[in-house]
Design a protein around this motif. Structure first.
Motif, PDB file in Angstrom:
ATOM      1  N   LEU A 154       0.830  -1.193   0.000  1.00  0.00           N
ATOM      2  CA  LEU A 154       0.000   0.000   0.000  1.00  0.00           C
ATOM      3  C   LEU A 154       0.870   1.251   0.000  1.00  0.00           C
ATOM      4  O   LEU A 154       0.561   2.250  -0.657  1.00  0.00           O
ATOM      5  N   ASP A 155       1.935   1.174   0.731  1.00  0.00           N
ATOM      6  CA  ASP A 155       2.906   2.247   0.795  1.00  0.00           C
ATOM      7  C   ASP A 155       3.390   2.601  -0.613  1.00  0.00           C
ATOM      8  O   ASP A 155       3.394   3.768  -1.025  1.00  0.00           O
ATOM      9  N   ALA A 156       3.758   1.583  -1.348  1.00  0.00           N
ATOM     10  CA  ALA A 156       4.250   1.774  -2.703  1.00  0.00           C
ATOM     11  C   ALA A 156       3.166   2.343  -3.613  1.00  0.00           C
ATOM     12  O   ALA A 156       3.402   3.283  -4.377  1.00  0.00           O
ATOM     13  N   ALA A 157       1.978   1.799  -3.493  1.00  0.00           N
ATOM     14  CA  ALA A 157       0.879   2.243  -4.348  1.00  0.00           C
ATOM     15  C   ALA A 157       0.528   3.700  -4.073  1.00  0.00           C
ATOM     16  O   ALA A 157       0.314   4.487  -4.999  1.00  0.00           O
ATOM     17  N   VAL A 158       0.502   4.061  -2.806  1.00  0.00           N
ATOM     18  CA  VAL A 158       0.182   5.440  -2.441  1.00  0.00           C
ATOM     19  C   VAL A 158       1.249   6.384  -2.986  1.00  0.00           C
ATOM     20  O   VAL A 158       0.952   7.494  -3.415  1.00  0.00           O
ATOM     21  N   ASP A 159       2.469   5.920  -3.011  1.00  0.00           N
ATOM     22  CA  ASP A 159       3.548   6.728  -3.553  1.00  0.00           C
ATOM     23  C   ASP A 159       3.314   6.991  -5.043  1.00  0.00           C
ATOM     24  O   ASP A 159       3.601   8.080  -5.541  1.00  0.00           O
ATOM     25  N   TRP A 218      -1.839  -4.676  -5.478  1.00  0.00           N
ATOM     26  CA  TRP A 218      -1.206  -4.149  -6.689  1.00  0.00           C
ATOM     27  C   TRP A 218       0.200  -3.664  -6.353  1.00  0.00           C
ATOM     28  O   TRP A 218       1.162  -3.949  -7.062  1.00  0.00           O
ATOM     29  N   GLY A 219       0.301  -2.910  -5.268  1.00  0.00           N
ATOM     30  CA  GLY A 219       1.599  -2.377  -4.862  1.00  0.00           C
ATOM     31  C   GLY A 219       2.586  -3.492  -4.540  1.00  0.00           C
ATOM     32  O   GLY A 219       3.757  -3.441  -4.925  1.00  0.00           O
ATOM     33  N   GLU A 220       2.081  -4.490  -3.861  1.00  0.00           N
ATOM     34  CA  GLU A 220       2.905  -5.652  -3.504  1.00  0.00           C
ATOM     35  C   GLU A 220       3.469  -6.302  -4.762  1.00  0.00           C
ATOM     36  O   GLU A 220       4.660  -6.559  -4.875  1.00  0.00           O
TER      37      GLU A 220
END
Lengths: 111, 111
Positions: free
Chosen positions: A10-15, B97-99
């Motif tokens: 989620l961290d990555a996606a939010v970024d 998705w981020g994962e």
DNA sequence: TCCGATACTGAAAAAAAGGTAAGTACCTGA
DNA sequence: TCAGGTACTTACCTTTTTTTCAGTATCGGA
């Protein structure tokens, strides 16, 4: 707008979709390609500057494809890549959540 | 961090989880209630100030419940409301998705 | 020749977000 | 008496993000 490592997906996606506009632009592109001017009209309130900035960033991330037609007046079409489409698909439930609770959210006082 | 009206559901949702930390805090609360100090440790890199600010905002939105235990030393527990849980559920696909694409995202140069 | 349309670019300023560091209050145990 | 732990609060500052607004190039049509 870019970390080195993420604590979770989620961290990555939010970024990636962070900021005020990217999600909306992504959304506006979900049903095919759009010209710059069309996008500007499709995303109410965005300035030309921001639209280009965000489009460039999304292009850089590989979410969006940019095609230039050398005409006069110029024509540039933006569309989602497969990567962009996959992100868009992952955003659908969030969009539905927002749709469902929009009334509630709007009713919350700003302060 | 609060508009008057939204152009679509995603717009509203992004407004609610906007910012650097809210999604991560929501995530950290998905498996039950946590104390302030626990949250601080669960969300790496966040400052106490930001954590409180975001928690307050989320409480204001009705996403998070705050329970104070009048003890010494003080104890405060935060947990998700049903509303918060519904939002969290809507974020799951985005997290996945981020994962899935984290490697790709990390490999993209910052500039 | 001037206007309009298109897709931008650049500088500057304003606004929002985030970080740092110190301080508060309370009781407990040493 | 004094440090330690908890959950904050406050003031100040820096960074990032967003807005505003003027300007560029091209060609067709009035």
């Amino acid at each position: 707008m870019k970390k080195q490592s993420y604590s979770c997906g989620l961290d990555a996606a939010v970024d990636v979709i962070g900021g005020k506009w990217k999600a909306l632009i992504l959304w506006a592109l979900h049903d095919g390609s759009r010209r710059f001017g069309e996008l500007r009209r499709a995303v109410p309130g965005i300035s030309e500057k921001m639209l280009i900035l965000q489009l460039r960033e999304m292009e850089h991330y590989g979410l969006v494809r940019r095609e230039v037609y050398h005409q006069v007046p110029p024509k540039v079409e933006y569309s989602l890549t497969d990567f962009g489409q996959s992100l868009n698909a992952a955003l659908i439930p969030l969009g539905e959540w927002g749709e469902k609770h929009m009334k509630t959210i709007e009713a919350i006082p700003a302060a």
